[in-house]
Design a protein around this motif. Sequence first.
Motif, PDB file in Angstrom:
ATOM      1  N   ASP A  15      40.107  46.599  38.090  1.00 57.07           N
ATOM      2  CA  ASP A  15      39.191  47.737  38.226  1.00 57.07           C
ATOM      3  C   ASP A  15      38.022  47.383  39.141  1.00 57.07           C
ATOM      4  O   ASP A  15      37.535  48.244  39.893  1.00 57.07           O
ATOM      5  N   LYS A  16      37.573  46.136  39.088  1.00 59.42           N
ATOM      6  CA  LYS A  16      36.445  45.727  39.942  1.00 59.42           C
ATOM      7  C   LYS A  16      36.797  45.848  41.416  1.00 59.42           C
ATOM      8  O   LYS A  16      35.982  46.318  42.230  1.00 59.42           O
ATOM      9  N   ILE A  17      38.004  45.432  41.778  1.00 61.33           N
ATOM     10  CA  ILE A  17      38.439  45.528  43.173  1.00 61.33           C
ATOM     11  C   ILE A  17      38.594  46.998  43.567  1.00 61.33           C
ATOM     12  O   ILE A  17      38.235  47.403  44.687  1.00 61.33           O
ATOM     13  N   GLN A  18      39.111  47.814  42.665  1.00 62.80           N
ATOM     14  CA  GLN A  18      39.257  49.231  42.953  1.00 62.80           C
ATOM     15  C   GLN A  18      37.902  49.894  43.198  1.00 62.80           C
ATOM     16  O   GLN A  18      37.751  50.721  44.116  1.00 62.80           O
ATOM     17  N   LYS A  19      36.904  49.530  42.424  1.00 66.95           N
ATOM     18  CA  LYS A  19      35.578  50.131  42.593  1.00 66.95           C
ATOM     19  C   LYS A  19      34.940  49.723  43.911  1.00 66.95           C
ATOM     20  O   LYS A  19      34.288  50.537  44.579  1.00 66.95           O
ATOM     21  N   ILE A  20      35.111  48.456  44.310  1.00 67.94           N
ATOM     22  CA  ILE A  20      34.606  48.029  45.619  1.00 67.94           C
ATOM     23  C   ILE A  20      35.301  48.822  46.724  1.00 67.94           C
ATOM     24  O   ILE A  20      34.659  49.296  47.675  1.00 67.94           O
ATOM     25  N   SER A  21      36.607  49.004  46.597  1.00 62.65           N
ATOM     26  CA  SER A  21      37.372  49.724  47.609  1.00 62.65           C
ATOM     27  C   SER A  21      36.940  51.184  47.703  1.00 62.65           C
ATOM     28  O   SER A  21      36.854  51.759  48.803  1.00 62.65           O
ATOM     29  N   LYS A  22      36.648  51.788  46.574  1.00 62.38           N
ATOM     30  CA  LYS A  22      36.162  53.171  46.589  1.00 62.38           C
ATOM     31  C   LYS A  22      34.774  53.257  47.219  1.00 62.38           C
ATOM     32  O   LYS A  22      34.456  54.241  47.901  1.00 62.38           O
ATOM     33  N   SER A  23      33.959  52.239  47.020  1.00 64.66           N
ATOM     34  CA  SER A  23      32.651  52.194  47.676  1.00 64.66           C
ATOM     35  C   SER A  23      32.788  52.151  49.192  1.00 64.66           C
ATOM     36  O   SER A  23      31.905  52.625  49.922  1.00 64.66           O
ATOM     37  N   PRO A  74      44.315  52.510  49.617  1.00 66.57           N
ATOM     38  CA  PRO A  74      44.389  51.119  50.082  1.00 66.57           C
ATOM     39  C   PRO A  74      45.600  50.368  49.540  1.00 66.57           C
ATOM     40  O   PRO A  74      46.098  50.651  48.455  1.00 66.57           O
ATOM     41  N   ALA A  75      46.053  49.404  50.344  1.00 67.09           N
ATOM     42  CA  ALA A  75      47.132  48.504  49.947  1.00 67.09           C
ATOM     43  C   ALA A  75      46.674  47.071  50.173  1.00 67.09           C
ATOM     44  O   ALA A  75      45.804  46.800  51.015  1.00 67.09           O
ATOM     45  N   ILE A  76      47.263  46.146  49.417  1.00 65.38           N
ATOM     46  CA  ILE A  76      46.880  44.731  49.511  1.00 65.38           C
ATOM     47  C   ILE A  76      47.930  43.958  50.293  1.00 65.38           C
ATOM     48  O   ILE A  76      49.141  44.139  50.096  1.00 65.38           O
ATOM     49  N   VAL A  77      47.471  43.102  51.196  1.00 65.69           N
ATOM     50  CA  VAL A  77      48.359  42.254  51.994  1.00 65.69           C
ATOM     51  C   VAL A  77      47.831  40.822  52.013  1.00 65.69           C
ATOM     52  O   VAL A  77      46.641  40.570  51.832  1.00 65.69           O
ATOM     53  N   GLN A  78      48.722  39.889  52.235  1.00 67.78           N
ATOM     54  CA  GLN A  78      48.424  38.490  52.541  1.00 67.78           C
ATOM     55  C   GLN A  78      47.543  37.806  51.495  1.00 67.78           C
ATOM     56  O   GLN A  78      46.436  37.366  51.753  1.00 67.78           O
ATOM     57  N   HIS A 109      52.478  34.087  50.786  1.00 70.62           N
ATOM     58  CA  HIS A 109      51.460  35.068  51.102  1.00 70.62           C
ATOM     59  C   HIS A 109      51.562  36.306  50.211  1.00 70.62           C
ATOM     60  O   HIS A 109      50.957  37.323  50.507  1.00 70.62           O
ATOM     61  N   ALA A 110      52.393  36.235  49.154  1.00 71.34           N
ATOM     62  CA  ALA A 110      52.489  37.336  48.201  1.00 71.34           C
ATOM     63  C   ALA A 110      51.987  36.908  46.827  1.00 71.34           C
ATOM     64  O   ALA A 110      52.403  37.436  45.799  1.00 71.34           O
ATOM     65  N   LEU A 111      51.067  35.963  46.823  1.00 73.69           N
ATOM     66  CA  LEU A 111      50.513  35.454  45.570  1.00 73.69           C
ATOM     67  C   LEU A 111      49.865  36.574  44.766  1.00 73.69           C
ATOM     68  O   LEU A 111      49.898  36.576  43.533  1.00 73.69           O
ATOM     69  N   HIS A 112      49.272  37.532  45.451  1.00 69.45           N
ATOM     70  CA  HIS A 112      48.543  38.631  44.820  1.00 69.45           C
ATOM     71  C   HIS A 112      49.433  39.566  44.016  1.00 69.45           C
ATOM     72  O   HIS A 112      48.943  40.312  43.170  1.00 69.45           O
ATOM     73  N   TRP A 113      50.744  39.538  44.280  1.00 70.97           N
ATOM     74  CA  TRP A 113      51.654  40.463  43.609  1.00 70.97           C
ATOM     75  C   TRP A 113      52.660  39.755  42.714  1.00 70.97           C
ATOM     76  O   TRP A 113      52.938  40.198  41.594  1.00 70.97           O
ATOM     77  N   SER A 115      43.583  40.564  41.537  1.00 72.76           N
ATOM     78  CA  SER A 115      43.646  41.261  42.815  1.00 72.76           C
ATOM     79  C   SER A 115      43.642  42.776  42.675  1.00 72.76           C
ATOM     80  O   SER A 115      43.129  43.481  43.552  1.00 72.76           O
ATOM     81  N   LEU A 116      44.229  43.284  41.609  1.00 74.13           N
ATOM     82  CA  LEU A 116      44.333  44.729  41.426  1.00 74.13           C
ATOM     83  C   LEU A 116      43.465  45.228  40.280  1.00 74.13           C
ATOM     84  O   LEU A 116      43.733  46.264  39.681  1.00 74.13           O
TER      85      LEU A 116
END
Length: 291
Positions: free
Chosen positions: A116-124, A130-134, A100-104, A113-114
Motif C-alpha cells: 500500500d505504501k508503494i501504491q500511495k507514492i505512485s498515486k502521488s 503503473p507496472a513494476i519492472v526490473q 530481475h524479477a525478484l519483485h514478483w 514492492s506492491l
Amino acid sequence: MAGLTEQQLEQFKKEGLLVIEDFLAPEEVTSLQTEVHNIVEKMDPQTDRGVFSTTDHQQASDTYFLESGDKIRFFFESDAFDASGELQMDKHKSLNKIGHALHWINPAFRKVSLSDKIQKISKSLALKDPAIVQGMYIFKQPGIGGEVTPHQDGTFLHNDPLRLYGFWFPIDDATLENGCLWYVPGSHDTPITRRFLRTSKGENEKLLEFIGEDKTFPDDAWVAAPVKKGSLVLIHGQVVHKSEKNVSTNPRHAYTFHIIETEGSTYSPENWLQPTAEMPLPKLYSYGKDT
C-alpha cells in the motif's frame, strides 16, 4: 503512511531525487536481508551465474542476462572467478546483484514492492496504471563492489512519453565510503540521448547494444545522497546518477525496482527487458484484486 506531501513533491520536481527516511520498517529490512541470504544459500555458482559490469558491458553478449527479466538470476563481480572458472571467495561475498524479477517471484520482495505504501507514492506521482519492472538486489561488496557509472534509468527502461521512476531502498546504511548514490540535481530535464537496445543480430554477436551518448556533467555538479537503511530514494527516470566503488569494509546492500506508467505511455519493444507470456509486467494497483 500517506503519499508524498506537497513539500516532498515540490522537492522531487525540482531535483529529480527524493529521500524519505524510515520508509521500510526495521522488520521489513530484516526480512529482505534474510530472504536474500536464503536465496544465495540455495544457489549453485557453477550453474547459476553471469558476470555483471557497468564499465565494460560484458552482459551485452550474454543470453543469461537477456533472459533474466522474468526470472531470479545471479550476477557476480567481474573478478569473482579465477582463470579456471572457480570462485575466489565465498559466494555470499562475490555477487554483484540478483535480478530481475525478484519483485514478483519472491514473496518477501513482492510484499514490499506492491505494498500500500508503494501504491500511495505512485498515486502521488499521478500514475494511472503503473507496472513494476526490473526488481533487483544489489550487493556492493566491501572492497570489491564496483562503481556504477553515470546514467539515466530511461536509457535502459524507456517508455514514450517517459514516465519512469526508480524506487531504491538501502538495506545497509549507504555512506560516502561504501558507495552511496550521487546525482545531479535538476538533471531530469535532460533528454534521454543514449539507449540500451536489443539487436537483431545472431549467434556469436552482441544481443544488446548502446546507441547514442550521455551528456556529461562537471565534478562540482554532483551531490552525494548518503542515507540510512530502510529509507526510500525516489529517482526520476531522467535524473543522472551514479555510485562509486565500495572502498570500505562494510557492505552496501540495496533493493531496487522501477515503476512505469502504462496508461497513455508505450513501453519500448526495443528495451532489453521485455514482458513474457509467463510474466506480463505486474500492474501495481490491481495486485491483490486478481492474484
